[in-house]
Design a protein around this motif. Structure first.
Motif, PDB file in Angstrom:
ATOM      1  N   ILE A  48      36.931   0.847  15.541  1.00  0.00           N
ATOM      2  CA  ILE A  48      38.006  -0.109  15.248  1.00  0.00           C
ATOM      3  C   ILE A  48      37.468  -1.520  15.461  1.00  0.00           C
ATOM      4  O   ILE A  48      36.923  -1.831  16.515  1.00  0.00           O
ATOM      5  N   LYS A  49      37.604  -2.361  14.442  1.00  0.00           N
ATOM      6  CA  LYS A  49      37.184  -3.758  14.544  1.00  0.00           C
ATOM      7  C   LYS A  49      38.410  -4.645  14.380  1.00  0.00           C
ATOM      8  O   LYS A  49      39.090  -4.578  13.362  1.00  0.00           O
ATOM      9  N   GLU A  50      38.670  -5.455  15.394  1.00  0.00           N
ATOM     10  CA  GLU A  50      39.804  -6.368  15.374  1.00  0.00           C
ATOM     11  C   GLU A  50      39.284  -7.779  15.146  1.00  0.00           C
ATOM     12  O   GLU A  50      38.361  -8.213  15.820  1.00  0.00           O
ATOM     13  N   LYS A  51      39.862  -8.470  14.156  1.00  0.00           N
ATOM     14  CA  LYS A  51      39.382  -9.800  13.794  1.00  0.00           C
ATOM     15  C   LYS A  51      40.505 -10.822  13.936  1.00  0.00           C
ATOM     16  O   LYS A  51      41.627 -10.588  13.504  1.00  0.00           O
ATOM     17  N   ALA A  52      40.181 -11.948  14.563  1.00  0.00           N
ATOM     18  CA  ALA A  52      41.156 -13.040  14.704  1.00  0.00           C
ATOM     19  C   ALA A  52      41.216 -13.845  13.413  1.00  0.00           C
ATOM     20  O   ALA A  52      40.231 -13.959  12.689  1.00  0.00           O
ATOM     21  N   ASP A  53      42.385 -14.389  13.130  1.00  0.00           N
ATOM     22  CA  ASP A  53      42.568 -15.247  11.963  1.00  0.00           C
ATOM     23  C   ASP A  53      43.496 -16.391  12.368  1.00  0.00           C
ATOM     24  O   ASP A  53      44.189 -16.310  13.374  1.00  0.00           O
ATOM     25  N   ASN A  54      43.510 -17.451  11.566  1.00  0.00           N
ATOM     26  CA  ASN A  54      44.260 -18.658  11.928  1.00  0.00           C
ATOM     27  C   ASN A  54      45.594 -18.748  11.207  1.00  0.00           C
ATOM     28  O   ASN A  54      45.705 -18.435  10.032  1.00  0.00           O
ATOM     29  N   GLY A  55      46.587 -19.211  11.943  1.00  0.00           N
ATOM     30  CA  GLY A  55      47.901 -19.521  11.414  1.00  0.00           C
ATOM     31  C   GLY A  55      48.297 -20.906  11.903  1.00  0.00           C
ATOM     32  O   GLY A  55      47.439 -21.697  12.313  1.00  0.00           O
ATOM     33  N   MET A  56      49.597 -21.185  11.897  1.00  0.00           N
ATOM     34  CA  MET A  56      50.037 -22.512  12.348  1.00  0.00           C
ATOM     35  C   MET A  56      51.367 -22.420  13.072  1.00  0.00           C
ATOM     36  O   MET A  56      52.075 -21.423  13.005  1.00  0.00           O
ATOM     37  N   MET A  57      51.680 -23.493  13.791  1.00  0.00           N
ATOM     38  CA  MET A  57      52.921 -23.588  14.552  1.00  0.00           C
ATOM     39  C   MET A  57      53.458 -25.003  14.421  1.00  0.00           C
ATOM     40  O   MET A  57      52.705 -25.964  14.428  1.00  0.00           O
ATOM     41  N   ILE A  58      54.782 -25.104  14.296  1.00  0.00           N
ATOM     42  CA  ILE A  58      55.445 -26.400  14.310  1.00  0.00           C
ATOM     43  C   ILE A  58      56.756 -26.226  15.075  1.00  0.00           C
ATOM     44  O   ILE A  58      57.407 -25.181  14.956  1.00  0.00           O
ATOM     45  N   GLY A  59      57.100 -27.210  15.898  1.00  0.00           N
ATOM     46  CA  GLY A  59      58.306 -27.040  16.683  1.00  0.00           C
ATOM     47  C   GLY A  59      58.703 -28.273  17.467  1.00  0.00           C
ATOM     48  O   GLY A  59      58.157 -29.361  17.293  1.00  0.00           O
ATOM     49  N   ALA A  60      59.669 -28.071  18.360  1.00  0.00           N
ATOM     50  CA  ALA A  60      60.195 -29.140  19.197  1.00  0.00           C
ATOM     51  C   ALA A  60      60.241 -28.654  20.643  1.00  0.00           C
ATOM     52  O   ALA A  60      60.329 -27.460  20.907  1.00  0.00           O
ATOM     53  N   PHE A  61      60.152 -29.615  21.573  1.00  0.00           N
ATOM     54  CA  PHE A  61      60.224 -29.264  22.986  1.00  0.00           C
ATOM     55  C   PHE A  61      61.102 -30.263  23.731  1.00  0.00           C
ATOM     56  O   PHE A  61      61.261 -31.410  23.323  1.00  0.00           O
ATOM     57  N   LEU A  62      61.676 -29.784  24.830  1.00  0.00           N
ATOM     58  CA  LEU A  62      62.462 -30.603  25.741  1.00  0.00           C
ATOM     59  C   LEU A  62      61.834 -30.421  27.115  1.00  0.00           C
ATOM     60  O   LEU A  62      61.738 -29.295  27.601  1.00  0.00           O
ATOM     61  N   ARG A  63      61.386 -31.502  27.736  1.00  0.00           N
ATOM     62  CA  ARG A  63      60.737 -31.417  29.048  1.00  0.00           C
ATOM     63  C   ARG A  63      61.623 -32.080  30.090  1.00  0.00           C
ATOM     64  O   ARG A  63      61.934 -33.258  29.994  1.00  0.00           O
ATOM     65  N   VAL A  64      62.038 -31.292  31.072  1.00  0.00           N
ATOM     66  CA  VAL A  64      62.846 -31.791  32.186  1.00  0.00           C
ATOM     67  C   VAL A  64      61.898 -31.998  33.365  1.00  0.00           C
ATOM     68  O   VAL A  64      61.375 -31.037  33.928  1.00  0.00           O
ATOM     69  N   ASN A  65      61.653 -33.263  33.712  1.00  0.00           N
ATOM     70  CA  ASN A  65      60.694 -33.613  34.758  1.00  0.00           C
ATOM     71  C   ASN A  65      61.353 -33.598  36.129  1.00  0.00           C
ATOM     72  O   ASN A  65      62.390 -34.226  36.334  1.00  0.00           O
ATOM     73  N   LEU A  66      60.740 -32.889  37.057  1.00  0.00           N
ATOM     74  CA  LEU A  66      61.231 -32.787  38.428  1.00  0.00           C
ATOM     75  C   LEU A  66      60.089 -33.174  39.360  1.00  0.00           C
ATOM     76  O   LEU A  66      59.452 -32.321  39.962  1.00  0.00           O
ATOM     77  N   ASN A  67      59.769 -34.467  39.398  1.00  0.00           N
ATOM     78  CA  ASN A  67      58.629 -35.007  40.134  1.00  0.00           C
ATOM     79  C   ASN A  67      57.341 -34.412  39.561  1.00  0.00           C
ATOM     80  O   ASN A  67      57.047 -34.650  38.412  1.00  0.00           O
ATOM     81  N   LYS A  68      56.597 -33.610  40.322  1.00  0.00           N
ATOM     82  CA  LYS A  68      55.359 -33.034  39.793  1.00  0.00           C
ATOM     83  C   LYS A  68      55.601 -31.755  38.992  1.00  0.00           C
ATOM     84  O   LYS A  68      54.733 -31.306  38.254  1.00  0.00           O
TER      85      LYS A  68
END
Length: 193
Positions: A48-68
């Motif tokens: 069995i040979k497993e081969k990686a291939d490339n795709g893409m991602m696009i999205g949004a994020f919300l970051r809630v900062n709590l000091n560090k």
């Protein structure tokens, strides 16, 4: 007098910039490259040979900062490609999904205009479309699951409003029978605020 006015303007600009950089909540968009490798278990078959291939991602994020620390939920549209060769027969897998990671992060270096971060968390992945192509004659029943769980861990840097993240995502559950997908993701983003 001119020097005093110039100094006052610089101070006001600097304090406004630093106040914005240390905002308790950030909203942003990101996009990037997804390298996916199939992880198969066909009953101990050899060759069995497993081969990686490339795709893409696009999205949004919300970051809630709590000091560090920070909490970062995301909503991403992801396309993944991978291939497996079993005893000379080739199978190409393509999936499109909506992914919802919930990441907990820690700022290792926290400066006003630069941050070095580490993060980890679960990812719920909901399949939108799937496709399997093969060199084998006849129809293939891909039988992909509608939703799977993955886990992700990685590191990132922030320079002013720009972000760069590199992470590894491992499949906790099979996307199809005896098939998991493991991904390396590289994303670049921009924080709107």
């Amino acid at each position: 007098m001119k020097k005093l006015i110039l100094s006052a303007v610089i101070c006001l600009f600097s304090s406004a910039l630093f106040a914005q950089l240390s905002s308790p909540v950030n909203l942003g968009f990101h996009a990037g490259l997804v390298s996916t490798k199939a992880d198969t278990d066909f009953g101990g078959l050899s060759g069995i040979k497993e081969k990686a291939d490339n795709g893409m991602m696009i999205g949004a994020f919300l970051r809630v900062n709590l000091n560090k620390w920070y909490l970062q939920p995301e909503l991403n549209y992801v396309t993944r490609k991978s291939s497996v060769e079993v005893m000379g027969d080739s199978y190409d897998f393509k999936t499109k999904s909506l992914d919802v990671p919930i990441l907990l992060g820690y700022k290792i270096v926290k400066l006003p205009a630069f941050k070095l971060r580490a993060f980890a968390g679960p990812v719920a992945s909901f399949t939108v479309d799937d496709n399997v192509k093969s060199t084998v004659e006849g129809a293939i029943d891909s039988d992909f699951k509608g939703a799977v769980w993955n886990g992700k861990f990685g590191a990132g840097i922030d320079v002013w409003k720009l972000t760069l993240d590199v992470d590894y995502e491992v499949g906790f559950s099979d996307v199809a029978e005896q098939l998991k997908q493991n991904m390396v993701n590289v994303t670049v983003g921009f924080k709107l605020f």
